[in-house]
Scaffold this motif. Structure first.
Motif, PDB file in Angstrom:
ATOM      1  N   TRP A   1      -9.289   1.788  -9.928  1.00  0.00           N
ATOM      2  CA  TRP A   1      -8.554   0.533  -9.819  1.00  0.00           C
ATOM      3  C   TRP A   1      -8.598  -0.236 -11.137  1.00  0.00           C
ATOM      4  O   TRP A   1      -7.577  -0.744 -11.588  1.00  0.00           O
ATOM      5  CB  TRP A   1      -9.132  -0.327  -8.679  1.00  0.00           C
TER       6      TRP A   1
ATOM      7  N   VAL B   1      -6.157   0.936 -13.825  1.00  0.00           N
ATOM      8  CA  VAL B   1      -4.785   0.508 -13.533  1.00  0.00           C
ATOM      9  C   VAL B   1      -4.647  -0.985 -13.800  1.00  0.00           C
ATOM     10  O   VAL B   1      -3.665  -1.428 -14.416  1.00  0.00           O
ATOM     11  CB  VAL B   1      -4.409   0.849 -12.068  1.00  0.00           C
TER      12      VAL B   1
ATOM     13  N   PHE C   1      -2.256  -3.027 -16.703  1.00  0.00           N
ATOM     14  CA  PHE C   1      -1.253  -3.963 -16.207  1.00  0.00           C
ATOM     15  C   PHE C   1      -1.216  -5.257 -17.023  1.00  0.00           C
ATOM     16  O   PHE C   1      -0.339  -6.104 -16.838  1.00  0.00           O
ATOM     17  CB  PHE C   1      -1.544  -4.271 -14.729  1.00  0.00           C
TER      18      PHE C   1
ATOM     19  N   GLU D   1       7.603  -6.555  -7.891  1.00  0.00           N
ATOM     20  CA  GLU D   1       7.509  -5.178  -7.398  1.00  0.00           C
ATOM     21  C   GLU D   1       6.534  -4.380  -8.257  1.00  0.00           C
ATOM     22  O   GLU D   1       5.811  -3.519  -7.752  1.00  0.00           O
ATOM     23  CB  GLU D   1       8.880  -4.505  -7.375  1.00  0.00           C
ATOM     24  N   GLU D   2       6.474  -4.665  -9.575  1.00  0.00           N
ATOM     25  CA  GLU D   2       5.521  -3.979 -10.451  1.00  0.00           C
ATOM     26  C   GLU D   2       4.086  -4.222  -9.999  1.00  0.00           C
ATOM     27  O   GLU D   2       3.233  -3.337 -10.112  1.00  0.00           O
ATOM     28  CB  GLU D   2       5.651  -4.443 -11.907  1.00  0.00           C
TER      29      GLU D   2
ATOM     30  N   ARG E   1       3.096  -4.821  -6.822  1.00  0.00           N
ATOM     31  CA  ARG E   1       2.885  -4.010  -5.606  1.00  0.00           C
ATOM     32  C   ARG E   1       2.671  -2.536  -5.967  1.00  0.00           C
ATOM     33  O   ARG E   1       1.810  -1.866  -5.409  1.00  0.00           O
ATOM     34  CB  ARG E   1       4.073  -4.158  -4.663  1.00  0.00           C
ATOM     35  N   SER E   2       3.465  -2.050  -6.898  1.00  0.00           N
ATOM     36  CA  SER E   2       3.343  -0.662  -7.326  1.00  0.00           C
ATOM     37  C   SER E   2       1.981  -0.391  -7.966  1.00  0.00           C
ATOM     38  O   SER E   2       1.333   0.622  -7.678  1.00  0.00           O
ATOM     39  CB  SER E   2       4.466  -0.330  -8.303  1.00  0.00           C
ATOM     40  N   ALA E   3       1.541  -1.289  -8.828  1.00  0.00           N
ATOM     41  CA  ALA E   3       0.226  -1.124  -9.474  1.00  0.00           C
ATOM     42  C   ALA E   3      -0.892  -1.146  -8.439  1.00  0.00           C
ATOM     43  O   ALA E   3      -1.860  -0.389  -8.552  1.00  0.00           O
ATOM     44  CB  ALA E   3       0.016  -2.208 -10.519  1.00  0.00           C
TER      45      ALA E   3
ATOM     46  N   ARG F   1      -0.700  -0.159  -5.326  1.00  0.00           N
ATOM     47  CA  ARG F   1      -0.697   1.148  -4.644  1.00  0.00           C
ATOM     48  C   ARG F   1      -1.317   2.217  -5.531  1.00  0.00           C
ATOM     49  O   ARG F   1      -2.168   3.002  -5.089  1.00  0.00           O
ATOM     50  CB  ARG F   1       0.740   1.549  -4.271  1.00  0.00           C
ATOM     51  N   THR F   2      -0.915   2.256  -6.795  1.00  0.00           N
ATOM     52  CA  THR F   2      -1.438   3.248  -7.737  1.00  0.00           C
ATOM     53  C   THR F   2      -2.939   3.088  -7.931  1.00  0.00           C
ATOM     54  O   THR F   2      -3.655   4.081  -8.073  1.00  0.00           O
ATOM     55  CB  THR F   2      -0.721   3.109  -9.103  1.00  0.00           C
TER      56      THR F   2
END
Length: 94
Positions: free
Chosen positions: A16, A19, A23, A66-67, A69-71, A73-74
């Motif tokens: 985590w 990532v 970000f 949205e970026e 939310r995507s991060a 999840r990743t």
């Protein structure tokens, strides 16, 4: 100064964190003025993140990216995060 708090459990803190650190350019481009990461004393995968903004509108817009939310999840966020916004309290004039 508005502060966005996000608390969530992650599957693996080290994954985590990689990532999250990657970000940082998105945070900067979306008006994050300061940020901090905290881990629960009894569970390193229980993470709380704060992001400070100049305006409430900037904080709300960042939370809708949205970026983001995507991060999440990743990065292995488990379940739905707990999210809340605050404003720093003013000094009591008494």
């Amino acid at each position: 100064m508005p502060t966005l708090f996000v608390r969530h459990e992650v599957s693996d803190y080290a994954t985590w964190r990689r990532v999250y650190d990657a970000f940082a350019p998105v945070q900067k481009a979306n008006a994050v003025m300061a940020e901090a990461v905290y881990q629960a004393a009894d569970n390193p995968n229980d993470v709380t993140v704060t992001h400070e903004f100049a305006t409430l509108e900037a904080a709300q817009a960042f939370g809708k990216l949205e970026e983001l939310r995507s991060a999440m999840r990743t990065g292995g966020v488990l379940g739905a995060p707990t999210v809340w916004l605050t404003n720093k309290a003013q000094n009591d004039p008494r």
